[in-house]
Design a protein around this motif. Structure first.
Motif, short mmCIF file in Angstrom:
data_model
loop_
_atom_site.label_atom_id
_atom_site.label_comp_id
_atom_site.label_asym_id
_atom_site.label_seq_id
_atom_site.Cartn_x
_atom_site.Cartn_y
_atom_site.Cartn_z
N LEU A 134 0.84 -1.20 0.00
CA LEU A 134 0.00 0.00 0.00
C LEU A 134 0.88 1.25 0.00
CD1 LEU A 134 -3.04 0.22 -0.05
CD2 LEU A 134 -3.04 0.46 2.43
N ALA A 135 1.96 1.18 0.82
CA ALA A 135 2.89 2.30 0.88
C ALA A 135 3.60 2.50 -0.46
CB ALA A 135 3.92 2.05 1.99
N PHE A 136 4.01 1.41 -1.08
CA PHE A 136 4.69 1.51 -2.39
C PHE A 136 3.75 2.05 -3.47
CE2 PHE A 136 7.93 -1.76 -0.89
CZ PHE A 136 8.98 -0.85 -0.90
N ALA A 137 2.47 1.67 -3.36
CA ALA A 137 1.50 2.17 -4.36
C ALA A 137 1.36 3.69 -4.24
CB ALA A 137 0.15 1.51 -4.15
N VAL A 190 3.64 3.37 5.64
CA VAL A 190 2.62 4.09 4.88
C VAL A 190 2.80 5.60 5.04
CG1 VAL A 190 0.16 4.65 4.89
CG2 VAL A 190 0.89 2.28 4.81
N LEU A 191 3.03 6.02 6.28
CA LEU A 191 3.22 7.45 6.52
C LEU A 191 4.49 7.95 5.83
CD1 LEU A 191 2.24 8.05 10.26
CD2 LEU A 191 1.25 9.13 8.24
N ALA A 197 5.77 10.79 -0.96
CA ALA A 197 5.13 10.94 -2.28
C ALA A 197 4.48 12.32 -2.41
CB ALA A 197 4.08 9.85 -2.48
N MET A 198 3.84 12.78 -1.32
CA MET A 198 3.23 14.11 -1.35
C MET A 198 4.29 15.19 -1.59
SD MET A 198 0.58 13.93 1.83
CE MET A 198 0.23 15.68 1.81
N GLY A 199 5.39 15.08 -0.84
CA GLY A 199 6.46 16.06 -0.99
C GLY A 199 7.04 16.03 -2.40
#
Lengths: 393, 402
Positions: A134-137, A190-191, A197-199
């Motif tokens: 999920l984190a990698f996605a 995940v965090l 990813a957001m950054g």
């Protein structure tokens, strides 16, 4: 960086702090060619996730309490990444938020099934591959979606992972570790990858957008410089006999203030000469300069959209520079059918498959810029087909 | 004007973005580790855990510094510093773990308090500006990070265990970096060629425009005067003819006058690089032969919600299409106004106009579907037109300052 980019001077002059990209936009909106690297990255992420999932399922088989759920999780994982990759390779639609939501939902289902598949016998939450995939996605989505959307998915993922880890606290024989620690360890990947990813999405968008503004400034500068050069090189005076014969003639008449019969004849001669020169000075199509044979009976070239012209010019330049090209074999043909307009680029080579591999990035680029484009090998010839949908009336 | 592709050809934006991602990734793992380590202080009564957490903080600073520096040598030094301070943390934490655990129950050296900061240090190379440097830094981080952690655990008498997730993460990270660089290299090759072609296309277009303008000017002035002279009767020249000759000679003495004026300027879309929505619609309209003037605070459109922006884009495109098809004019104006919290756009022309009241639903200038989508999203559409007085379409959508 290797290749043609190596010698390019950076054009950026717009301070990043003053840049704010439009809401809802992604870096790929402004730099569609970056989709090439984003897709490659996605495939590797998907391969790593599937490998890790299979490996962890096998190595922690003793913790599996329900094999149907465990296998269902793997199927959902493959389906999620399959849909994600399919969307990324859809050149017309791409990874829209709806499509990514579908992929994310399938991956979330995989995470839940993976977790439930070891309910009651899970020893370590960190062995659950669902949390990692999920984190990698989220990480793989960084080039495709906005920072705000990734933030939402990160929040949903964190909540889901928290619930699943709490479920195991109550139903699985986990080691005697405080509950907050178990939740924190489960949520950390995940965090970490979600916020990363957001950054990435935010900073890349700002940088690319600043580059866009800088390029606009560069184009303005080029336009002004070209105009000045046209003036300095006396582009107007260079039209036929204007500077050498017409100006002295007009100046003499102005001083004399009188027209003779010889002047009338001379004026008629100069009119004919200048008219021919004016007709000859009208711009010709420079796209034809890029090829050995240029066929455009319907006059489509000058009506083509500038982006399409630039795309075709880039492909032709690449083919021209290729040592594999058979000299004199590069042909550009623009055709108008009853209902459609299209173009064909032909190029012969003794090693046509290598030539195709060489220009493959440019075929992909054509697919990004035009509605349809394809490249195929026919004998010793490379054929590139493309549609022309944007034409001036 | 041409090909509004903004490309990160030199890789600076990608590098900066990766550095930000790495900072968040390392920050979360290190913060989570520090939080967990802190919970052990009251349980074990060991104050030296604070020293370990301080080591973690320095590790975090060094990782961020390695991600942000442009110098490879400094990145190497920061990575070594990060590894050393991580080793200090591991020395403290493994010492506490071994001492606090009952005999035989101490964790092995792959437990979570060591794994998470090891993940954090592995990202030091992702923002490097070459694949080789990226892989060197990542591998150095694996050696000085998890390597020194294992050494510290061994020093404290902890049972050693290969941390498979950490090694797998290093392999995965290396694969990610390689795939990114291979893809980037391919994209950059295409991008550089594309940008060169776009500039060449723009150069040709500008020169064509100058040549056409020069030819038009010569045809309208000098050529017309020569024709008049060839047709005139011999004798003294009229004042009007002399004035024409003065004008021609003055312009030929300074041809910059010939190449001035709005018609020789670039297209409106060139000045709109910061407003992508308007660029696309204006460029498409210009391609169809319209001349567009854009006024007002255009950048506020960037603050409009994506769904509203799409509706607005469709509506503007349709208005411009109507101008082209029905107004009898080849000029239109787009004016943008911002009156918080609304953004308004007016598309107007000075064409033939029409009677709005007499027009049917499908011919009021915009398709009903476009109007409905704007209205349903909280906006409004007003159309003003009278035969012979042109047409103005005023659209309002909710927005926020860009």
């Amino acid at each position: 960086m290797s290749g043609p980019a190596a010698g390019r001077a950076p054009s950026r002059s717009v301070p990043l702090g003053s840049v704010r990209a439009p809401r809802g936009s992604t870096a790929l909106d402004f730099d569609p060619l970056a989709a090439i690297s984003a897709r490659g990255f996605l495939i590797v992420v998907a391969a790593v996730c599937l490998s890790a999932a299979v490996a962890l399922t096998v190595t922690t088989a003793s913790q599996v309490s329900s094999w149907p759920l465990a296998i269902g999780a793997l199927v959902a994982l493959a389906a999620g990444f399959g849909w994600f990759i399919r969307s990324a390779f859809d050149f017309t639609v791409g990874v829209t938020n709806d499509r990514y939501a579908t992929a994310f939902a399938l991956l979330a289902v995989a995470t839940v099934l993976n977790s439930l598949g070891s309910l009651g016998s899970n020893v370590l939450v960190r062995d659950d591959w669902g949390l990692l995939t999920l984190a990698f996605a989220l990480m793989a989505a960084a080039p495709f979606r906005t920072a705000a959307e990734l933030g939402l998915y990160t929040g949903v993922s964190t909540a889901l992972v928290t619930v699943l880890s709490l479920l195991h606290v109550f139903f699985s024989p986990l080691t005697a570790v405080p509950i907050p620690v178990i939740v924190l360890v489960a949520c950390a990947p995940v965090l970490a990858l979600g916020l990363g990813a957001m950054g990435y999405a935010r900073v890349l968008l700002t940088g690319i957008y600043a580059e866009r503004l800088a390029q606009a400034e560069a184009r303005d500068r080029q336009f002004d410089a070209l105009r000045q050069r046209f003036i300095d090189e006396d582009g107007v005076g260079a039209i036929g006999p204007l500077r050498d014969e017409v100006v002295p003639f007009l100046a003499r008449l102005r001083v004399a203030g009188e027209l003779t019969a010889d002047d009338r004849v001379r004026a008629a001669e100069l009119t004919a000469l200048l008219q021919a020169a004016v007709d000859g000075s009208r711009p010709i199509d420079s796209l034809g300069d890029q090829v050995d044979v240029f066929i455009d009976e319907a006059g489509l070239s000058l009506r083509m959209h500038e982006d399409d012209r630039a795309t075709i010019r880039a492909v032709l330049r690449e083919l021209n520079q290729s040592p594999r090209r058979t000299p004199g074999s590069l042909v550009l043909e623009l055709l108008e059918g009853e209902e459609d307009r299209f173009g064909i680029i032909r190029c012969s080579s003794t090693d046509v498959r290598s030539l195709r591999a060489e220009v493959l990035p440019f075929i992909r680029m054509m697919r990004l810029m035009m509605s349809t484009a394809s490249g195929e090998v026919a004998g010793d010839e490379l054929l590139l087909h493309f549609d022309l949908q944007r034409l001036a009336s | 004007m041409t090909l509004q592709i903004a490309a990160d050809v030199d890789g600076r934006s990608t590098s900066r973005a990766l550095a930000t991602a790495g900072t968040w990734l390392a920050g979360v793992f290190l913060a989570a580790t520090a939080l967990i380590a802190m919970t052990f202080i009251p349980v074990t009564g060991r104050g030296d855990i604070v020293l370990g957490i301080a080591g973690l903080a320095v590790t975090g600073v060094a990782v961020v510094a390695a991600l942000r520096t442009a110098s490879h040598l400094r990145a190497v030094l920061y990575t070594i510093a990060a590894g050393l301070t991580l080793g200090l943390y591991a020395f403290v934490v493994t010492g506490v773990s071994v001492a606090a655990a009952s005999p035989g129950a101490a964790p092995a050296s792959d437990y979570v308090l060591l794994s998470m900061p090891e993940f954090a240090i592995l990202v030091v190379g992702i923002a490097a500006r070459s694949l080789g440097r990226s892989l060197v830094l990542g591998t150095l981080a694996l050696v000085v990070g998890p390597g020194l952690v294992q050494l510290a655990a061994w020093q404290q008498g902890m049972r050693l265990a290969l941390d498979v997730p950490v090694v797998a993460s290093w392999i995965a990270l290396s694969l990610f970096v390689v795939s990114l660089w291979v893809g980037r290299r391919e994209a950059a090759r295409g991008t550089a060629q594309m940008l060169d072609s776009a500039l060449a296309e723009e150069r040709d277009l500008a020169n064509a425009r100058f040549s056409a303008r020069a030819a038009d000017w010569v045809a309208d002035t000098v050529l017309a005067d020569l024709r008049a002279l060839a047709a005139a009767a011999p004798g003294p020249l009229e004042d009007r003819t002399l004035q024409s000759l003065d004008r021609d000679l003055a312009n030929l003495a300074d041809t910059s006058l010939v190449l001035s004026g709005p018609e020789i300027g670039a297209s409106a879309s060139r000045s709109l690089a910061s407003v992508p929505l308007l660029v696309s619609v204006v460029r498409a309209a210009e391609q169809q032969g319209l001349r567009i003037r854009v006024t007002g605070d255009t950048e506020v459109i960037n603050g409009v919600r994506p769904s509203d922006a799409r509706n607005l884009e469709r509506a503007i495109a349709e208005c411009l299409d109507n101008v082209r098809r029905h107004s009898g004019q080849d000029e239109a104006e787009i004016a943008v106004y911002f009156s918080p919290p609304e953004v308004s756009v007016m598309v107007s022309d000075a064409g033939v106009g029409f009677d709005v009241d007499a027009a049917g639903d499908e011919t009021v200038g915009l398709r009903v579907g476009v109007i409905d989508s704007i209205v349903e999203a909280g906006g409004s559409v007003q159309i003003w037109s009278r035969p012979g007085t042109g047409t103005a379409v005023f659209m309002t959508v909710p927005g926020a300052p860009a």
